[in-house]
Design an enzyme around this catalytic site. Structure first.
Site, PDB file in Angstrom:
ATOM      1  CG  HIS A   1     136.414   6.290  42.512  1.00 50.56           C
ATOM      2  ND1 HIS A   1     136.841   5.967  41.244  1.00 50.56           N
ATOM      3  CD2 HIS A   1     135.054   6.371  42.422  1.00 50.56           C
ATOM      4  CE1 HIS A   1     135.819   5.845  40.429  1.00 50.56           C
ATOM      5  NE2 HIS A   1     134.715   6.102  41.114  1.00 50.56           N
TER       6      HIS A   1
ATOM      7  CE  LYS B   1     132.111   6.028  33.002  1.00 49.74           C
ATOM      8  NZ  LYS B   1     131.919   4.560  33.130  1.00 49.74           N
ATOM      9  CG  PHE B   2     134.814  14.113  36.528  1.00 48.05           C
ATOM     10  CD1 PHE B   2     135.653  14.520  35.504  1.00 48.05           C
ATOM     11  CD2 PHE B   2     133.447  14.312  36.380  1.00 48.05           C
ATOM     12  CE1 PHE B   2     135.140  15.122  34.360  1.00 48.05           C
ATOM     13  CE2 PHE B   2     132.932  14.912  35.239  1.00 48.05           C
ATOM     14  CZ  PHE B   2     133.788  15.324  34.228  1.00 48.05           C
ATOM     15  CB  CYS B   3     138.143   9.558  40.538  1.00 43.02           C
ATOM     16  SG  CYS B   3     139.638   9.193  39.613  1.00 43.02           S
ATOM     17  CB  ALA B   4     132.835  10.938  41.130  1.00 40.68           C
TER      18      ALA B   4
END
Length: 410
Positions: free
Chosen positions: A131, A369-372
């Protein structure tokens, strides 16, 4: 790489950590046990532990900490010298050009938001980005998002087609995925951008701690990364790159340090790094990044690469032997991986897996979601996954504990 075998027991030989890190002897409670176990930190991709040498350097600098850039006193002069020397250490560490500007920021996200403020046109990005390398461009209305393809070759073809459609100021890409660890061919992407008259910004947050990086050799225009992923988790990041856009843009923050002269109705701004470093900078964070850079150079990136490749192979082989565990991949032809592996476990949510690993085995991983978010949705896992990540403070015992704990879920 072929695993080294211990002939006495016919199993892969033990791999020891390359460097001591703060917290290596930390313990974690285990459900149902009165005795804690040594904590296995497999969450380096989020925030790596500090190298002990970095913590020692920080303690020394803290003892002489004072104001920076504004004081005539002895400690102010010492602190200013340390801060500016950190800038030059970073310049050398990433192979920057002599006329590149090195700006200290809060983190990679802050660096890319600064880049969004100086970029004079459209930005082409992939849908696999963190992100931090997506939202600044979409919020500014600059982003042209390209869908990644099953292979890197086809993805580059898609980027080529998008750049050919209409002029773009910048191609912004990750160097290594924070979800899968897959490495992209940065020099090739830089050449592609330049052929179309665009510059390239590289999110190096997940590459710089693991691989030797050279702005000049790769042909990169801007590189960003964070101290907290570089074994220097003290709240600083870096943007390194060409000076002209930085000098032409309005200061990122308005305030002291960025201003050369100030009147009630007018102001003259500095050029160079000072233009975008208003206020009292994070001197200790910058010093820590420089200390980490020196420590990693002393270890040697060839050794670091060999160490991580052996651990990646050990983990991949172990996961392949667990039919209920499914690793995530973006490309069929990735250019290697850094120490990151994401996966899902059949029959369990990512949070259930992470809680099992933590509560039952003292293993720390990342779930979610790992900033993705767009990438996880593209990979068919909108509900998230589990990520194990590691580095110079990791040994094979940590990998083996993870594999044994996952086997219990089968």
């Amino acid at each position: 790489m072929t695993a080294v075998l211990d002939a006495r027991v016919c199993r892969p030989a033990r791999i020891r950590a390359l460097a001591p890190v703060v917290g290596a002897d930390a313990t974690a409670p285990i459900t149902g046990s009165a005795s804690p176990v040594t904590y296995a930190n497999l969450d380096y991709a989020a925030s790596a532990p500090a190298l002990t040498s970095v913590a020692d350097r920080l303690a020394g600098a803290l003892a002489e900490y004072a104001s920076v850039h504004r004081g005539a006193g002895h400690l102010s002069q010492v602190t200013t010298a340390r801060y500016e020397q950190a800038r030059e250490t970073v310049r050398s560490f990433v192979g920057a050009r002599a006329d590149d500007t090195v700006v200290f920021t809060r983190n990679t996200t802050d660096s890319i938001n600064l880049a969004a403020c100086i970029t004079p046109g459209d930005v082409v990005v992939l849908d696999i980005e963190h992100h931090a390398n997506l939202l600044p461009w979409t919020r500014a209305g600059l982003a042209r998002v390209v869908s990644s393809q099953p292979t890197i070759d086809d993805t580059i073809f898609a980027l080529d087609a998008e750049l050919a459609k209409a002029p773009a100021a910048l191609l912004a890409v990750t160097a290594a995925s924070n979800v899968t660890g897959e490495v992209l061919p940065i020099a090739r992407l830089a050449g592609l951008a330049h052929r179309h008259g665009a510059r390239i910004l590289v999110d190096g947050a997940q590459l710089v701690p693991h691989r030797a990086t050279s702005i000049a050799s790769f042909g990169v225009d801007y590189l960003v990364f964070s101290g907290h992923k570089l074994y220097a988790p003290f709240g600083a990041g870096v943007l390194v790159g060409r000076s002209d856009w930085l000098d032409a843009a309005e200061p990122y923050l308005a305030g002291g340090g960025a201003s050369a002269t100030v009147g009630i109705d007018d102001v003259a701004w500095h050029t160079g790094a000072a233009r975008h470093e208003a206020g009292s900078p994070n001197v200790l964070g910058a010093v820590s990044i420089a200390a980490a850079a020196q420590a990693l150079r002393a270890i040697g990136f060839e050794r670091i690469g060999q160490h991580e490749e052996a651990l990646v192979r050990r983990l991949d082989d172990g996961l392949a032997a667990l039919p209920h565990v499914r690793p995530l991949r973006i490309f069929d032809d990735a250019y290697g991986r850094v120490g990151i592996a994401s996966f899902v476990v059949d029959g369990y949510t990512p949070r259930q897996v992470a809680e099992h690993l933590s509560g039952g085995h003292g293993i720390g991983v990342r779930d979610g979601k790992f900033c993705a978010h767009p990438l996880l949705a593209k990979l068919g896992h909108s509900d998230g996954a589990v990520r194990a990540s590691f580095g110079v403070g990791t040994g094979s015992d940590d990998i083996d504990r993870l594999l044994a704990a996952l086997a219990e879920l089968g």
